[in-house]
Design a protein around this motif. Structure first.
Motif, PDB file in Angstrom:
ATOM      1  N   THR A  97       0.696  -1.286   0.077  1.00 19.00           N
ATOM      2  CA  THR A  97      -0.123   0.102   0.231  1.00 19.00           C
ATOM      3  C   THR A  97       1.146   1.094  -0.028  1.00 19.00           C
ATOM      4  O   THR A  97       1.915   1.381   0.650  1.00 19.00           O
ATOM      5  CB  THR A  97      -0.749  -0.164   1.183  1.00 19.00           C
ATOM      6  N   ASP A  98       0.215   2.219  -0.658  1.00 14.83           N
ATOM      7  CA  ASP A  98       0.846   3.706  -0.376  1.00 14.83           C
ATOM      8  C   ASP A  98       0.551   4.234   0.941  1.00 14.83           C
ATOM      9  O   ASP A  98       0.833   5.586   1.217  1.00 14.83           O
ATOM     10  CB  ASP A  98       0.499   4.558  -1.593  1.00 14.83           C
ATOM     11  N   LYS A  99      -0.494   3.907   1.704  1.00 16.58           N
ATOM     12  CA  LYS A  99      -1.071   4.269   2.736  1.00 16.58           C
ATOM     13  C   LYS A  99       0.174   4.505   3.960  1.00 16.58           C
ATOM     14  O   LYS A  99       1.041   3.853   4.109  1.00 16.58           O
ATOM     15  CB  LYS A  99      -2.085   3.460   3.433  1.00 16.58           C
ATOM     16  N   LYS A 100       0.061   5.676   4.684  1.00 15.43           N
ATOM     17  CA  LYS A 100       1.034   5.957   5.831  1.00 15.43           C
ATOM     18  C   LYS A 100       0.625   5.153   6.929  1.00 15.43           C
ATOM     19  O   LYS A 100      -0.726   4.760   7.066  1.00 15.43           O
ATOM     20  CB  LYS A 100       0.956   7.300   6.268  1.00 15.43           C
ATOM     21  N   GLN A 101       1.330   4.791   7.720  1.00 12.01           N
ATOM     22  CA  GLN A 101       1.112   3.971   9.218  1.00 12.01           C
ATOM     23  C   GLN A 101      -0.186   4.385   9.647  1.00 12.01           C
ATOM     24  O   GLN A 101      -0.972   3.646  10.297  1.00 12.01           O
ATOM     25  CB  GLN A 101       2.322   3.983  10.082  1.00 12.01           C
ATOM     26  N   ASP A 102      -0.389   5.790   9.827  1.00 10.34           N
ATOM     27  CA  ASP A 102      -1.465   6.470  10.676  1.00 10.34           C
ATOM     28  C   ASP A 102      -2.856   6.328   9.940  1.00 10.34           C
ATOM     29  O   ASP A 102      -3.866   6.590  10.339  1.00 10.34           O
ATOM     30  CB  ASP A 102      -1.381   7.735  11.207  1.00 10.34           C
ATOM     31  N   GLU A 103      -2.620   5.790   8.747  1.00 12.61           N
ATOM     32  CA  GLU A 103      -3.931   5.640   7.782  1.00 12.61           C
ATOM     33  C   GLU A 103      -4.426   4.373   7.896  1.00 12.61           C
ATOM     34  O   GLU A 103      -5.367   4.082   7.273  1.00 12.61           O
ATOM     35  CB  GLU A 103      -3.611   6.278   6.260  1.00 12.61           C
ATOM     36  N   ILE A 104      -3.770   3.281   8.558  1.00 12.88           N
ATOM     37  CA  ILE A 104      -4.018   1.913   8.359  1.00 12.88           C
ATOM     38  C   ILE A 104      -5.180   2.026   9.541  1.00 12.88           C
ATOM     39  O   ILE A 104      -5.157   2.362  10.506  1.00 12.88           O
ATOM     40  CB  ILE A 104      -3.124   1.252   8.768  1.00 12.88           C
ATOM     41  N   ARG A 105      -6.441   1.296   9.128  1.00 10.98           N
ATOM     42  CA  ARG A 105      -7.547   0.877  10.099  1.00 10.98           C
ATOM     43  C   ARG A 105      -7.398  -0.693  10.575  1.00 10.98           C
ATOM     44  O   ARG A 105      -7.920  -1.267   9.641  1.00 10.98           O
ATOM     45  CB  ARG A 105      -8.640   1.380   9.506  1.00 10.98           C
ATOM     46  N   HIS A 106      -6.963  -0.804  12.047  1.00 10.54           N
ATOM     47  CA  HIS A 106      -6.985  -2.049  12.560  1.00 10.54           C
ATOM     48  C   HIS A 106      -8.443  -2.349  12.868  1.00 10.54           C
ATOM     49  O   HIS A 106      -9.311  -1.411  13.127  1.00 10.54           O
ATOM     50  CB  HIS A 106      -6.012  -2.088  13.496  1.00 10.54           C
ATOM     51  N   VAL A 107      -8.817  -3.617  12.807  1.00 13.06           N
ATOM     52  CA  VAL A 107     -10.291  -4.000  13.199  1.00 13.06           C
ATOM     53  C   VAL A 107     -10.317  -5.025  14.519  1.00 13.06           C
ATOM     54  O   VAL A 107      -9.915  -5.780  14.199  1.00 13.06           O
ATOM     55  CB  VAL A 107     -11.010  -4.523  11.929  1.00 13.06           C
ATOM     56  N   TYR A 108     -11.154  -4.650  15.369  1.00 15.12           N
ATOM     57  CA  TYR A 108     -11.537  -5.225  16.445  1.00 15.12           C
ATOM     58  C   TYR A 108     -13.017  -5.661  16.582  1.00 15.12           C
ATOM     59  O   TYR A 108     -13.635  -4.644  17.007  1.00 15.12           O
ATOM     60  CB  TYR A 108     -10.856  -4.877  17.614  1.00 15.12           C
ATOM     61  N   LEU A 109     -13.349  -6.706  16.584  1.00 18.07           N
ATOM     62  CA  LEU A 109     -14.919  -6.982  16.656  1.00 18.07           C
ATOM     63  C   LEU A 109     -15.089  -8.150  17.818  1.00 18.07           C
ATOM     64  O   LEU A 109     -14.375  -8.535  18.589  1.00 18.07           O
ATOM     65  CB  LEU A 109     -15.335  -7.762  15.386  1.00 18.07           C
ATOM     66  N   ASN A 110     -16.485  -7.903  18.451  1.00 18.45           N
ATOM     67  CA  ASN A 110     -17.065  -8.691  19.384  1.00 18.45           C
ATOM     68  C   ASN A 110     -16.199  -8.375  20.800  1.00 18.45           C
ATOM     69  O   ASN A 110     -15.802  -7.054  20.957  1.00 18.45           O
ATOM     70  CB  ASN A 110     -17.248 -10.192  19.087  1.00 18.45           C
ATOM     71  N   ASN A 111     -15.814  -9.343  21.515  1.00 21.00           N
ATOM     72  CA  ASN A 111     -15.227  -9.136  22.477  1.00 21.00           C
ATOM     73  C   ASN A 111     -13.720  -8.759  22.449  1.00 21.00           C
ATOM     74  O   ASN A 111     -13.243  -8.356  23.436  1.00 21.00           O
ATOM     75  CB  ASN A 111     -15.255 -10.408  23.563  1.00 21.00           C
ATOM     76  N   ALA A 112     -13.182  -8.918  21.158  1.00 18.73           N
ATOM     77  CA  ALA A 112     -11.893  -8.502  20.823  1.00 18.73           C
ATOM     78  C   ALA A 112     -11.613  -7.269  21.117  1.00 18.73           C
ATOM     79  O   ALA A 112     -10.368  -6.580  21.150  1.00 18.73           O
ATOM     80  CB  ALA A 112     -11.525  -9.016  19.455  1.00 18.73           C
ATOM     81  N   VAL A 113     -12.656  -6.100  21.236  1.00 21.72           N
ATOM     82  CA  VAL A 113     -12.559  -4.912  21.154  1.00 21.72           C
ATOM     83  C   VAL A 113     -11.447  -4.528  22.550  1.00 21.72           C
ATOM     84  O   VAL A 113     -10.759  -3.507  22.517  1.00 21.72           O
ATOM     85  CB  VAL A 113     -13.708  -3.994  21.378  1.00 21.72           C
TER      86      VAL A 113
END
Length: 126
Positions: A97-113
Motif C-alpha cells: 500500500t501507499d498508505k501511511k502507518q497512521d492511515e491503516i485501520r485495524h479492526v477489532y470485533l465482538n469481545n476482541a475490542v
C-alpha cells in the motif's frame, strides 16, 4: 509502495466450525472494507486462534472466499498466556500500500475490542 501490517481480532461464542469460519471471513472482509484494499494488494495473511478453538482452521474461511485462492494464508495457535481472551481469532494481513502507518485501520470485533481499547477510543475499530 510499502508492505504494511493490518491487525484484527474477533471472538466467537462457541467452538463450532460454522461460527469460526463465519467470524474469520467477517473479520477479513471488514479489514478489507475499512482499508479500501483489493485482494491483489495482499501479500499474505497470518491467522492465529486460541487453544480453545479446535473445530476448524480459521484460515480455511479465507481460502474459500472468492478471489482469495492465490493469497498465501497461514494458521497457527496463539501463545496461551494467562489471562488471555478466550475463543479469539487474530489476523495479521500484510498489504502492499501507499498508505501511511497512521492511515491503516485495524479492526477489532465482538469481545476482541477489549484487546486494543486505545484503538477503539481513536475511532478506528468497532
Amino acid at each position: 509502495m510499502m508492505v504494511r501490517g493490518i491487525r484484527g481480532a474477533t471472538t466467537v461464542e462457541r467452538n463450532e466450525e460454522t461460527e469460526i469460519l463465519q467470524a474469520a471471513a467477517e473479520l477479513l472482509q471488514e479489514i478489507v472494507a475499512r482499508n479500501g484494499i483489493r485482494t491483489e494488494e495482499i501479500a499474505s495473511v497470518w491467522v492465529t486462534s486460541t487453544h480453545d478453538l479446535t473445530a476448524a482452521f480459521p484460515a480455511k474461511a479465507i481460502r474459500q472466499m472468492p478471489g482469495w485462492e492465490l493469497v498465501p494464508v497461514m494458521c497457527s495457535l496463539e501463545i496461551p498466556v494467562e489471562p488471555s481472551l478466550p475463543k479469539c481469532i487474530r489476523v495479521m494481513a500484510h498489504v502492499n500500500t501507499d498508505k501511511k502507518q497512521d492511515e491503516i485501520r485495524h479492526v477489532y470485533l465482538n469481545n476482541a475490542v477489549s484487546l486494543r481499547p486505545d484503538i477503539a477510543k481513536a475511532g478506528t475499530s468497532s
